[in-house]
Write a protein that holds these residues in place. Structure first.
Motif, PDB file in Angstrom:
ATOM      1  N   VAL A  75      -2.694  58.177 -14.296  1.00 34.66           N
ATOM      2  CA  VAL A  75      -2.999  59.534 -14.769  1.00 34.66           C
ATOM      3  C   VAL A  75      -2.395  60.569 -13.830  1.00 34.66           C
ATOM      4  CG1 VAL A  75      -4.849  61.134 -15.399  1.00 34.66           C
ATOM      5  CG2 VAL A  75      -5.136  58.685 -15.812  1.00 34.66           C
TER       6      VAL A  75
ATOM      7  N   GLN B  78       0.183  58.161 -17.944  1.00 34.31           N
ATOM      8  CA  GLN B  78      -0.777  58.273 -19.029  1.00 34.31           C
ATOM      9  C   GLN B  78      -1.403  59.664 -18.997  1.00 34.31           C
ATOM     10  OE1 GLN B  78      -1.047  56.078 -21.336  1.00 34.31           O
ATOM     11  NE2 GLN B  78       0.050  54.366 -20.363  1.00 34.31           N
ATOM     12  N   LYS B  79      -1.768  60.177 -20.170  1.00 36.42           N
ATOM     13  CA  LYS B  79      -2.273  61.543 -20.251  1.00 36.42           C
ATOM     14  C   LYS B  79      -3.733  61.667 -19.819  1.00 36.42           C
ATOM     15  CE  LYS B  79       0.871  63.042 -23.913  1.00 36.42           C
ATOM     16  NZ  LYS B  79       0.971  63.635 -25.280  1.00 36.42           N
ATOM     17  N   SER B  80      -4.499  60.593 -19.918  1.00 31.62           N
ATOM     18  CA  SER B  80      -5.918  60.663 -19.608  1.00 31.62           C
ATOM     19  C   SER B  80      -6.396  59.315 -19.093  1.00 31.62           C
ATOM     20  CB  SER B  80      -6.725  61.072 -20.848  1.00 31.62           C
ATOM     21  OG  SER B  80      -6.606  60.078 -21.861  1.00 31.62           O
TER      22      SER B  80
ATOM     23  N   GLY C 246       1.330  60.939 -14.147  1.00 33.01           N
ATOM     24  CA  GLY C 246       1.794  61.367 -15.461  1.00 33.01           C
ATOM     25  C   GLY C 246       2.247  60.261 -16.391  1.00 33.01           C
TER      26      GLY C 246
END
Length: 305
Positions: free
Chosen positions: A60, A65-67, A63
């Motif tokens: 996360v 993965q978004k969440s 960047g």
């Protein structure tokens, strides 16, 4: 751990392969779990290890993965816990563990930066420059269950961060989970890290007598913006004369000095001309009832005018 981050660069840049090996050594799962065992006081590891949490959060933060939920779905095959258990674990990570993670990994990362020649030029040779600053931790759009019935949102926590310009790395952090507390409540913890030949740089919030004199006592140095309301110490030779003054003479001196003070310069905000009030017209024959329709008509008339 961190393999997904480097996969994007391995094909294009062979240096990334070397960096992957070094970073994987610094953030090795065994090391992360030992760090947790050493510094955790209440929380414990069972099905979900601390190293797995670091792995998810790295996706996360970097960047990939978004969440956290997206990172969990990407790693779901290697995890045996639910999303609820994951979030509970992340919420329960103790401050001492988070601080130790920053401090211990920063030492190795600083050596890595020096090894690859990434250090910046030291503008003051012989001094260890440290930039200290406070920040509010970013809030979240999700409402906590305990305050869902309240209009006010939760206050964010605070953090005091220490940055070393040579490596451009955050080498230390002091976390404050009490949203009502000020940054100065953790100044004592910061002062414990001061060493001889350090040069501490900060804004005026760090300009307190205790903070400055403690740095001086530890044979360190500071470059801190002066706080306007702070009393600055003056040489003994300049104030010894006041010891011989009587009370009446000191009062006369203060009165004389006060005549040269321009109070208007210290006004925070000057008041402008008062606005004339628009008279309110009441129709006594009809009761006044506010509705959405009347409000929309009023707004439309206001836009036209």
């Amino acid at each position: 751990m961190l393999s997904s981050i480097f996969e994007q660069f391995i094909k294009e840049s062979p240096v990334s392969v070397m960096m992957q090996a070094l970073m994987s050594h610094i953030f090795a799962p065994e090391r992360m779990d030992r760090l947790f065992t050493k510094h955790a006081q209440v929380q414990y590891q069972q099905d979900l290890l601390f190293s797995s949490q670091v792995d998810l959060m790295s996706l996360v933060v970097c960047g990939v993965q978004k969440s956290v939920h997206a990172a969990y779905k990407a790693r779901a095959a290697n995890l045996s816990v639910s999303t609820t258990a994951l979030y509970n674990k992340l919420c329960g990570v103790e401050l001492s563990v988070s601080q130790a993670l920053v401090r211990e990994t920063a030492k190795n990362l600083a050596e890595l930066v020096k090894l690859v020649g990434g250090e910046q030029a030291n503008i003051l040779p012989g001094y260890c420059i440290k930039i200290v600053d406070g920040t509010c931790l970013k809030g979240t759009d999700h409402r906590l269950k305990a305050i869902r019935n309240l209009a006010a949102s939760a206050l964010p926590g605070k953090a005091i961060v220490v940055l070393e310009p040579l490596s451009k790395l955050v080498t230390d952090i002091f976390l404050i989970e009490d949203g009502h507390a000020q940054e100065r409540s953790e100044f004592d913890s910061v002062l414990k890290k001061v060493e001889a030949k350090d040069l501490w740089c900060g804004d005026r919030n760090f300009c307190t007598l205790k903070f400055l004199f403690t740095i001086q006592e530890k044979e360190a140095f500071f470059v801190i913006r002066q706080h306007r309301g702070m009393m600055i110490a003056i040489p003994t030779s300049e104030w010894e004369i006041f010891q011989s003054f009587s009370t009446d003479k000191i009062a006369q001196l203060l009165q004389k000095l006060s005549t040269g003070v321009h109070l208007k310069k210290f006004l925070k905000a000057t008041r402008g001309a008062k606005k004339t009030k628009v008279p309110v017209i009441y129709d006594r024959k009809k009761g006044h009832i506010s509705t959405n329709r009347l409000l929309e008509e009023y707004n439309q008339q206001k836009k036209r005018s």
